[in-house]
Enzyme design. Structure first.
Site, PDB file in Angstrom:
ATOM      1  N   THR A   1       0.856  -1.177   0.000  1.00  0.00           N
ATOM      2  CA  THR A   1       0.000   0.000   0.000  1.00  0.00           C
ATOM      3  C   THR A   1       0.897   1.235   0.000  1.00  0.00           C
ATOM      4  OG1 THR A   1      -0.065   0.180   2.417  1.00  0.00           O
ATOM      5  CG2 THR A   1      -1.750  -1.199   1.370  1.00  0.00           C
TER       6      THR A   1
ATOM      7  N   ALA B   1       3.312  -1.166   4.941  1.00  0.00           N
ATOM      8  CA  ALA B   1       2.652   0.030   5.457  1.00  0.00           C
ATOM      9  C   ALA B   1       3.644   1.184   5.427  1.00  0.00           C
ATOM     10  CB  ALA B   1       2.176  -0.220   6.885  1.00  0.00           C
TER      11      ALA B   1
ATOM     12  N   ILE C   1       7.350  -2.339   7.319  1.00  0.00           N
ATOM     13  CA  ILE C   1       7.380  -0.879   7.294  1.00  0.00           C
ATOM     14  C   ILE C   1       8.005  -0.383   5.996  1.00  0.00           C
ATOM     15  CG2 ILE C   1       8.160   1.207   8.439  1.00  0.00           C
ATOM     16  CD1 ILE C   1       6.048  -0.477   9.974  1.00  0.00           C
ATOM     17  N   LYS C   2       7.269   0.454   5.304  1.00  0.00           N
ATOM     18  CA  LYS C   2       7.706   0.986   4.016  1.00  0.00           C
ATOM     19  C   LYS C   2       8.340   2.357   4.233  1.00  0.00           C
ATOM     20  CE  LYS C   2       5.756   0.862  -0.668  1.00  0.00           C
ATOM     21  NZ  LYS C   2       4.475   0.880  -1.411  1.00  0.00           N
ATOM     22  N   LEU C   3       9.618   2.463   3.869  1.00  0.00           N
ATOM     23  CA  LEU C   3      10.395   3.687   4.054  1.00  0.00           C
ATOM     24  C   LEU C   3      10.914   4.175   2.710  1.00  0.00           C
ATOM     25  CD1 LEU C   3      12.641   2.427   6.998  1.00  0.00           C
ATOM     26  CD2 LEU C   3      10.606   3.868   7.228  1.00  0.00           C
TER      27      LEU C   3
END
Length: 216
Positions: free
Chosen positions: A27, A56, A82-84
């Site tokens: 997402t 996310a 975790i999307k960074l």
């Protein structure tokens, strides 16, 4: 090769899940905004459907803010990744989270040295955006080949996730290039099982049978 769906729409996720081949979900804030729902709530709903990795993305642009958001997102479900962003600040946050045992997906990767650096920092996934590179008259698939070679050269365990896939040819090229994962919109996933000769052949089989034995 793992297949993720790139969406925040629950109906699309359920349809893809029902195919029996869905491994995860990605997402981003733009996709969440289209749905008009609370970010954390939608992530929790997605994690109830899909047991594989669910990416996310954080909204902060500084490492401290990213870490605060990341810990909140990671608490939603054990399969949250975790999307960074692939930036200096994102790299710092990636290393800190890797040290804590939190998996990260380093997004918006557009050149191979970004992929090298995030692998060194312990990223779980790196997401090169091949379609967006094609949009500026460069070759997105060349980036996939470069990252694959770098990771193979040095044995990095970071998974190469091909993102911004626009059509089945992108998917085929990524599979041939050895991408570990591809994240794909549902409308493109549906095209993977379509071919006019399949339709013609099926129609002919049925017609031939009905001519010989009548409708059953």
């Amino acid at each position: 090769m793992d297949l993720y769906i790139d969406t925040a729409n629950l109906d699309e996720i359920k349809q893809a899940h029902d195919l029996g081949v869905l491994d995860g979900v990605t997402t981003n804030p733009s996709l969440i905004a289209k749905e008009g729902v609370d970010y954390a709530q939608r992530l929790a709903e997605i994690c109830e459907i899909v047991s594989g990795p669910v990416s996310a993305e954080v909204l902060a642009t500084d490492a401290k803010g990213m870490l605060t958001e990341a810990r909140e997102r990671a608490a939603i479900a054990p399969n949250i990744v975790i999307k960074l962003p692939s930036t200096i600040e994102g790299l710092k946050a990636c290393k800190a989270l890797a040290d804590e045992g939190v998996r990260t997906n380093m997004t918006l990767c557009f050149q191979p040295l970004q992929a090298l650096m995030v692998a060194k920092a312990g990223a779980f996934l790196v997401s090169p955006f091949i379609g967006r590179i094609d949009d500026v008259a460069q070759d997105g698939m060349e980036l996939i080949h470069q990252i694959r070679q770098i990771y193979d050269n040095f044995g990095y365990q970071t998974k190469l996730l091909a993102a911004s896939i626009r059509h089945p040819k992108h998917m085929l090229d990524c599979a041939l290039a050895g991408a570990d994962v591809a994240t794909v919109p549902f409308k493109v996933i549906a095209q993977f099982m379509q071919h006019p000769l399949t339709d013609v052949g099926l129609k002919r089989f049925i017609e031939d049978y009905q001519k010989a034995f009548g409708s059953q």
